[in-house]
Every structure is written in structure tokens, then in C-alpha cells.
Design a protein around this motif. Structure first.
Motif, PDB file in Angstrom:
ATOM      1  N   GLU B   2     -82.069-119.415 -57.675  1.00 17.48           N
ATOM      2  CA  GLU B   2     -80.446-118.404 -58.478  1.00 17.48           C
ATOM      3  C   GLU B   2     -79.267-119.383 -57.456  1.00 17.48           C
ATOM      4  OE1 GLU B   2     -80.276-114.334 -57.214  1.00 17.48           O
ATOM      5  OE2 GLU B   2     -82.060-114.050 -58.784  1.00 17.48           O
ATOM      6  N   VAL B   3     -77.905-119.349 -58.977  1.00 20.34           N
ATOM      7  CA  VAL B   3     -76.911-120.043 -58.522  1.00 20.34           C
ATOM      8  C   VAL B   3     -76.108-119.083 -57.802  1.00 20.34           C
ATOM      9  CG1 VAL B   3     -77.728-122.293 -59.354  1.00 20.34           C
ATOM     10  CG2 VAL B   3     -76.822-120.413 -60.442  1.00 20.34           C
ATOM     11  N   GLY B  29     -71.797-119.885 -74.644  1.00 20.82           N
ATOM     12  CA  GLY B  29     -73.665-120.482 -73.961  1.00 20.82           C
ATOM     13  C   GLY B  29     -74.261-120.238 -75.313  1.00 20.82           C
ATOM     14  N   THR B  30     -73.218-120.452 -76.423  1.00 20.28           N
ATOM     15  CA  THR B  30     -74.635-121.256 -77.535  1.00 20.28           C
ATOM     16  C   THR B  30     -75.913-122.470 -76.868  1.00 20.28           C
ATOM     17  OG1 THR B  30     -73.167-121.534 -78.906  1.00 20.28           O
ATOM     18  CG2 THR B  30     -74.100-119.018 -79.020  1.00 20.28           C
ATOM     19  N   MET B  33     -77.211-122.009 -73.033  1.00 20.10           N
ATOM     20  CA  MET B  33     -78.202-121.410 -73.259  1.00 20.10           C
ATOM     21  C   MET B  33     -79.535-122.467 -73.332  1.00 20.10           C
ATOM     22  SD  MET B  33     -77.915-118.666 -71.271  1.00 20.10           S
ATOM     23  CE  MET B  33     -78.955-117.467 -71.481  1.00 20.10           C
ATOM     24  N   ILE B  34     -78.950-123.499 -74.575  1.00 16.23           N
ATOM     25  CA  ILE B  34     -80.820-124.417 -74.887  1.00 16.23           C
ATOM     26  C   ILE B  34     -80.700-125.347 -73.608  1.00 16.23           C
ATOM     27  CG2 ILE B  34     -81.293-125.595 -76.723  1.00 16.23           C
ATOM     28  CD1 ILE B  34     -79.545-123.706 -78.309  1.00 16.23           C
ATOM     29  N   ARG B  37     -82.320-124.540 -70.811  1.00 17.69           N
ATOM     30  CA  ARG B  37     -83.975-123.381 -70.433  1.00 17.69           C
ATOM     31  C   ARG B  37     -84.823-124.520 -69.571  1.00 17.69           C
ATOM     32  NH1 ARG B  37     -85.934-123.854 -77.085  1.00 17.69           N
ATOM     33  NH2 ARG B  37     -86.265-125.857 -77.333  1.00 17.69           N
ATOM     34  N   HIS B  40     -90.518-121.122 -72.258  1.00 19.09           N
ATOM     35  CA  HIS B  40     -90.844-119.722 -73.047  1.00 19.09           C
ATOM     36  C   HIS B  40     -90.811-118.972 -72.219  1.00 19.09           C
ATOM     37  CE1 HIS B  40     -90.852-118.285 -77.004  1.00 19.09           C
ATOM     38  NE2 HIS B  40     -91.517-116.951 -76.425  1.00 19.09           N
ATOM     39  N   GLY B  41     -89.874-117.754 -71.686  1.00 20.67           N
ATOM     40  CA  GLY B  41     -89.776-116.435 -70.970  1.00 20.67           C
ATOM     41  C   GLY B  41     -88.742-116.779 -69.615  1.00 20.67           C
ATOM     42  N   ALA B  42     -89.042-117.659 -69.347  1.00 18.41           N
ATOM     43  CA  ALA B  42     -88.865-118.786 -68.007  1.00 18.41           C
ATOM     44  C   ALA B  42     -86.560-118.569 -68.420  1.00 18.41           C
ATOM     45  CB  ALA B  42     -88.997-119.952 -68.263  1.00 18.41           C
ATOM     46  N   ARG B  44     -83.312-119.118 -67.163  1.00 16.17           N
ATOM     47  CA  ARG B  44     -82.792-120.922 -67.338  1.00 16.17           C
ATOM     48  C   ARG B  44     -82.402-121.250 -66.006  1.00 16.17           C
ATOM     49  NH1 ARG B  44     -84.301-120.000 -71.841  1.00 16.17           N
ATOM     50  NH2 ARG B  44     -83.147-120.361 -73.698  1.00 16.17           N
ATOM     51  N   PHE B  46     -80.367-123.452 -64.235  1.00  9.72           N
ATOM     52  CA  PHE B  46     -79.058-123.411 -64.367  1.00  9.72           C
ATOM     53  C   PHE B  46     -78.935-124.229 -62.247  1.00  9.72           C
ATOM     54  CE2 PHE B  46     -77.213-120.611 -67.378  1.00  9.72           C
ATOM     55  CZ  PHE B  46     -77.205-121.042 -68.282  1.00  9.72           C
TER      56      PHE B  46
END
Lengths: 165, 284
Positions: B2-3, B29-30, B33-34, B37, B40-42, B44, B46
Motif C-alpha cells: 500500500e502506498v 484515472g481511466t 488504472m490500466i 494493473r 485479474h482481480g488484483a 493496482r 502504485f
């Protein structure tokens, strides 16, 4: 980093202690068990995860919890309680627009967003309105018919007549 | 992992904190957020502190005066599209971008400050002679778009600075076109784009502008070539079409990549410009 985040979820004030970069999608599914919100592409293209935030359609896979603070979130579970949902659901059932069903919650939310903005859309406008939603079963023709049936069934339920989505 | 996250209460708080750490600025964030990534399911990934600026009142809203439109950086693409004062050609580019739900979140500031080669507002903002206002705790500076964008994902933004607003000069464009070539009609990234405007009065070309996007690493605009047909009669301008096309051809340095080939990008861009010139000059 964990902070308390308060927001309104489907009409109820809620709060959660979580990381602000965590996705709304994960919070809805894992913490609130709202599994009508699906994870498809994880990059905003398939529309399986869409919700309304302050009445604006967004992809919950792209929204960090920091951008939800003090806002109103409505998922398919909340929308299900509305008159508009009943009409759209009937349209989808009558048109046979549900195959595997994975895309259906997103399609219904996108249909509501479309009709809220353009109450009597043309086929082209329906295609544009649903352009952010992918049906892996490729049942697009029946989905378009479902939207048209919803308009017919709605009898003026959606009255606004904006020109954009 | 966590940041650190920072959620400023206002712009002053934001600018005061911005220089204290190496923050990612997070608006709609569009894109971020990509890019961040994992699987799947994890969550992000940062690796740097994140500052959330999307809801700052000072970074939202669109204003105008007699000469300019001022678009604050956190306006969504939809906000920009719906504003009646925004030039038509910018709206034409926006409506080709992504899909309705993404346009509800993606911001004009994000499209500009990311400086992606395929950012569709960039060539149009070059064409419109737009400027950006950058702010830090103690400084405010204005840069031309063409100076601010330095290359693919490269800008002139300094540490402690953020993109405050995009400033567009007000001007009427009689004929305007934004033509995007992608793999499909909706929700697609550009293989290339061509933006053109032309004003003709009393059979004289008063103004002519062209910008190419998604071909070179930076959008292409060249006033020297545009001026070849400005202040010329329509028939003189028609006679110069191939001169203009040849000069633009020399500026194109497309790449072969997953979306297209260098040859397709360059040849198609020139053909689109050719079609625009023929139609625009024949219309009058």
C-alpha cells in the motif's frame, strides 16, 4: 494506507475503512457482496462493472475509493428497486436478450443511462449508448430490440431529450 | 504494497503538498488504472504516492471571456463535449474517444498531461493554438501546447506543478473536420487522425490549419505549410494542393506497431488531407 471512506450505497449511508486506491468494483463485490457488478476486461471497455455515481454512468473497475467519498453510488442491486428497472427487465426478457447473462447487469445500467439522456433513441443512438458494453455471446440484435421494447413499454417513463450520452 | 495517498481539501492544500513528494496525480484515472494493473482481480500496483485531485472545485468548470475559453483540467470529456462554447472540432474528436461511461470519467487534463501519442484531443488543441496554464505553490506559467508536449508521454511539467487549465482562443472555423482511423467505429484507439479547418471569404482562403495525430510521437502542425495557401484565391490554392501534400509527407515519421504500419498511417493521412482539400476548395 487505510482511511475511513463514507458514501451512500443504493440509498443507504455506509462507511468502510480501506485503501483509497482500492477499486470500487472490489469493494462492492468483496465487502458489500454485491456480485451483480462483474469484472470483465478490467480496463473500461466491456461495461460489465458499470454503476452510477451521482447519477453518472461510470466503470467501477476504474474508480478508486478516493473518488467515491461522500458520493451516491447505485449498483444494479439498487437500480433493481426502480420502476425503470422493471420496464427494462421486461424488455430484455421479451426480446430474449439474455444468453449467458454476464453482460446483462451492465447492459441494463447502460440502457437506463441511454434512456435517461435520449428517451426515444434511434438504432444508431442505441448502438452508441451501448458502445461501452460487450456481449461475449454476441447477442446484440436482441439487446437493441430489448431497448426498443423498453421504450415502447415505458410509455414516457423517460422524458428527457438531451442530445448526448 | 500500500502506498501513501493524499486527498487535498482544496487547490492551495494540493499545491502546498505537491512539491513534498513524488506524487502521481490521479484525476479520472481511466489511463492510470490500466497502466498500473497487474492480474485479474488484483489491486493496482502504485509504487509512488498518489494524490487525488478529481474532485477539487478549483479544477472543475469551464469559463470564457471575449477572447478565450478556459477549461479546467479535471473537467470530464463529457463536460467539455456538452459545453456550447467549445469549438466544434474539439467535440468531434471527443465523441470518437472511448465510450460514454469512460467519457464520463476521463478528463481533458488527463488526456493532455499524459501526452500519449494516441491522445485524440492533442492534435486538435495544437490546431486551435491552445495553451496550458501550469500552477505550482509559488508560480503560474502558460505554455503553448506545442511547447508543453515534448514527445510520447513527455511534457514540460515540472516537479510540484500541475496542469490547471487548457486555454483555447475563440475563433470561428467555417469548415472543420476531425477524421479518426481506428480498428472499429466505437471504443477504439487511433491508428491515425487528421484534423483540418478552413475559412474562405470572397473566394480567398483566409485561414487553413492541419494537425496529424497518432503518427509521430508528437502531434504534427506546421504553420509554414499552412501559409502556402493562406491569402490565396481558391483556384490558386487548388493549384498548390500537391505542393502542400508533398511537404506534409516529409513531416510524417510513423511507426510499425500493434495498431498499424508506418506505410498505412502515412499514406492514409495524406489521402484524408487530400480529400479534405479537394472538397473544401470545391465547396465555395
Amino acid at each position: 494506507m487505510q482511511i475511513e471512506i463514507k458514501f451512500n450505497l443504493n440509498g443507504e449511508d455506509v462507511s468502510i475503512i480501506t485503501d483509497p486506491v482500492r477499486r470500487l468494483l472490489d469493494v462492492l463485490r468483496e465487502d458489500f457482496k454485491l456480485t451483480g457488478v462483474k469484472e470483465g476486461c478490467s480496463e473500461g471497455e466491456c461495461g460489465a462493472c458499470v454503476v452510477f455515481i451521482n447519477d453518472i454512468l461510470v466503470n467501477s473497475c476504474m474508480v478508486p475509493m478516493a473518488n467515491v467519498i461522500n458520493k451516491r453510488v447505485m449498483s444494479i442491486e439498487g437500480f433493481k428497486k426502480t420502476k425503470e428497472f422493471e420496464v427494462i427487465e421486461k424488455g430484455f426478457l421479451e426480446a430474449g436478450a439474455v444468453q449467458c447473462g454476464f453482460c446483462t447487469p451492465g447492459m441494463i445500467m447502460a440502457t437506463e443511462n441511454l434512456l435517461k439522456n435520449i428517451s426515444n433513441p434511434s438504432v444508431e443512438e442505441i448502438k452508441e449508448g451501448l458502445s461501452g458494453n460487450i456481449c461475449r455471446c454476441t447477442g446484440y440484435q436482441t439487446i437493441i430490440e430489448a431497448v426498443q421494447l423498453s421504450v415502447k413499454e415505458g410509455g414516457g417513463l423517460w422524458k428527457s431529450n438531451l442530445t448526448s450520452l | 504494497m500500500e502506498v501513501k495517498s493524499y486527498i487535498p481539501i482544496d487547490l492551495e492544500d494540493c499545491l502546498g503538498e505537491l512539491g513534498n513528494d513524488n506524487y502521481w496525480l490521479f484525476a479520472g484515472g481511466t489511463d492510470l488504472m490500466i497502466r498500473k494493473r497487474q492480474w485479474h482481480g488484483a489491486s493496482r500496483k502504485f509504487v509512488k504516492p498518489v494524490m487525488f485531485i478529481n474532485d477539487l472545485k478549483e479544477l472543475n468548470g469551464i469559463e470564457s471571456d471575449d477572447d478565450y475559453i478556459y477549461i479546467k483540467s479535471c473537467n470530464s470529456l463529457r463536460d467539455v463535449y456538452e459545453n456550447p462554447e467549445v469549438p466544434e472540432i474539439l467535440k468531434k474528436s471527443i465523441i470518437t474517444m472511448a465510450n460514454p461511461s469512460i467519457r464520463n470519467m476521463a478528463t481533458i487534463g488527463g488526456n493532455v498531461a499524459n501526452a500519449a501519442k494516441v491522445g485524440d484531443t492533442l492534435p486538435v488543441l495544437f490546431l486551435l493554438d491552445a495553451r496550458v496554464e501550469l500552477r505550482s505553490k509559488n508560480e503560474k506559467r502558460i505554455r503553448k501546447m506545442s511547447d508543453f508536449i515534448k514527445g510520447k508521454y513527455q511534457t514540460d511539467l515540472r516537479k510540484g506543478e500541475l496542469l490547471y487549465q487548457v486555454i483555447i482562443p475563440k475563433k470561428e472555423y467555417d469548415i472543420n473536420m476531425f477524421y479518426k482511423v481506428g480498428s472499429r467505429h466505437g471504443d477504439t484507439l487511433s491508428k491515425l487522425s487528421v484534423s483540418c479547418t478552413m475559412n474562405i471569404e470572397n473566394n480567398i482562403v483566409n485561414d487553413f490549419r492541419v494537425a496529424f495525430g497518432a503518427i509521430n510521437n508528437k502531434s504534427i502542425r506546421d504553420r509554414y505549410i499552412e501559409e502556402k495557401i493562406i491569402n490565396k484565391s481558391v483556384s490558386e490554392a487548388e493549384g498548390l494542393i500537391y505542393t502542400v501534400l508533398n511537404e506534409y509527407q516529409d513531416l510524417l515519421y510513423g511507426d510499425n506497431d500493434k495498431r498499424s504500419t508506418k506505410r498505412y498511417r502515412e499514406e492514409t493521412a495524406i489521402k484524408i488531407l487530400h480529400k479534405f482539400l479537394k472538397e473544401a476548395l470545391n465547396e465555395k
